[in-house]
Design an enzyme around this catalytic site. Structure first.
Site, short mmCIF file in Angstrom:
data_model
loop_
_atom_site.label_atom_id
_atom_site.label_comp_id
_atom_site.label_asym_id
_atom_site.label_seq_id
_atom_site.Cartn_x
_atom_site.Cartn_y
_atom_site.Cartn_z
N ASP A 43 0.85 -1.20 0.00
CA ASP A 43 0.00 0.00 0.00
C ASP A 43 0.88 1.25 0.00
OD1 ASP A 43 0.84 -0.22 2.61
OD2 ASP A 43 -1.16 -0.07 3.51
N SER A 44 2.20 1.06 -0.02
CA SER A 44 3.12 2.18 -0.27
C SER A 44 2.82 2.80 -1.63
CB SER A 44 4.58 1.71 -0.21
OG SER A 44 4.78 0.56 -1.01
N LYS A 112 -1.24 -9.44 2.97
CA LYS A 112 -0.43 -9.01 4.12
C LYS A 112 -1.26 -8.06 4.97
CE LYS A 112 3.26 -6.12 3.57
NZ LYS A 112 2.84 -4.91 4.28
N GLU A 181 9.66 -4.45 10.08
CA GLU A 181 10.01 -3.13 9.53
C GLU A 181 10.47 -2.17 10.63
OE1 GLU A 181 7.21 -1.38 6.80
OE2 GLU A 181 8.32 0.52 6.75
O1 KIV Z 1 3.62 -1.11 1.51
C1 KIV Z 1 4.76 -1.58 1.41
O2 KIV Z 1 5.53 -1.26 0.49
C2 KIV Z 1 5.20 -2.53 2.42
C3 KIV Z 1 6.63 -2.93 2.46
C4 KIV Z 1 7.01 -3.57 3.71
C5 KIV Z 1 6.97 -3.83 1.36
O3 KIV Z 1 4.42 -2.96 3.20
#
Ligand code: KIV
Length: 263
Positions: A43-44, A112, A181
């Site tokens: 979701d980045s 995720k 993270e």
């Molecule tokens: O949103 C994202 O890019 C992530 C990273 C940990 C891959 O969750």
């Protein structure tokens, strides 16, 4: 050979998981062709693709749209789609509905979700409904408002203990892998040694079972801020700016198109 959640799980202690984000068809093809094992449609994308200042505004429709494109581009990599903020937190039924859409409509292999022990019930519920889950603890960006900014987590003994018990609870609930993270390298090493599922680090040091980077960060295409943990493997932002400027110049001075570009 296609990467499956089982194959990722079995890599623990035997090799490294190499992961990158991707949000579109062409990038997914390139990432896949380089042999990257696991693509996270993070979701980045809210920041790198849509220009928001956090991941909070990202919607299910955004995630489905981008995950579909990635699924069309990747042949071998396992595709994990992020569940966006408030798409899994409200009720267990809501979590299954939305996770199911990412698998069924978007073609993701797994989802995720962010959060620790308090997400174990959701993880169990998704897995019971046939949806593989990757966990994500530490500096979880959807909690940026609660953290008061993008701050390294687990620095005090109590916070480190909490993250370790979060990892144990999620592993016990059945996640196939866990993103760590923004935490001290020693804590990530300790968590990695304590659970039997592979960890994938981002700003969590070298002892994780794998690493992930945001593709725009490692290619030098996102300049708003660059976290300390990012290594730039290319300067594509600069290369793109130069190419755009050269094109503008050549159109203006009449050197493009040349004879070889004409019918
Ligand atoms: O949103 C994202 O890019 C992530 C990273 C940990 C891959 O969750």
């Amino acid at each position: 050979m296609k990467w499956t959640v089982d194959r990722v799980r079995k890599i623990k202690g035997k090799g490294k998981i190499v992961s990158l984000t991707a949000y579109d068809y062409s990038t997914a093809q390139l990432v896949d062709a380089a042999g990257i094992n696991l693509i996270i449609v993070g979701d980045s994308l809210g920041m790198t693709m849509l220009g928001y200042d956090s991941t909070i505004p990202v919607t299910m429709e955004d995630m489905i749209h981008h995950s579909r494109a990635v699924a069309r581009g990747a042949e071998s990599a396992l595709i994990v789609a992020d569940m966006p903020f408030l798409s899994y937190q409200v009720t267990l039924d809501q979590a299954v509905d939305n996770a199911g859409r990412l698998i069924k409509e978007a073609g993701a292999d797994a989802v995720k979700i962010e959060g620790g022990a308090f997400r174990a019930e959701t993880v169990r519920h998704l897995i019971a409904n046939g949806i593989p889950v990757m966990g994500h603890i530490g500096l979880t960006p959807q909690s940026v408002r609660a953290f008061g900014g993008y701050k390294v987590q687990g620095k005090s003994d109590a916070a480190a203990d909490q993250l370790k018990s979060d990892a144990l609870a999620l592993a016990d609930a059945g996640i196939f892998s866990l993103v760590l993270e923004g935490m001290p390298a020693a804590l990530a090493a300790d968590i990695t040694a304590s659970i039997d599922v592979p960890t994938v680090g981002i700003g969590a040091g070298p002892e994780c079972d794998g690493q992930v980077l945001v593709v725009h960060d490692m290619l030098g295409m996102f300049s708003k801020f660059t976290p300390k943990f990012v290594k730039r493997y290319a300067e594509l932002g600069e290369a793109m700016r130069n190419a755009f400027a050269a094109y503008k110049q050549e159109v203006e001075d009449g050197t493009f198109p040349a004879d070889e570009h004409c019918y």
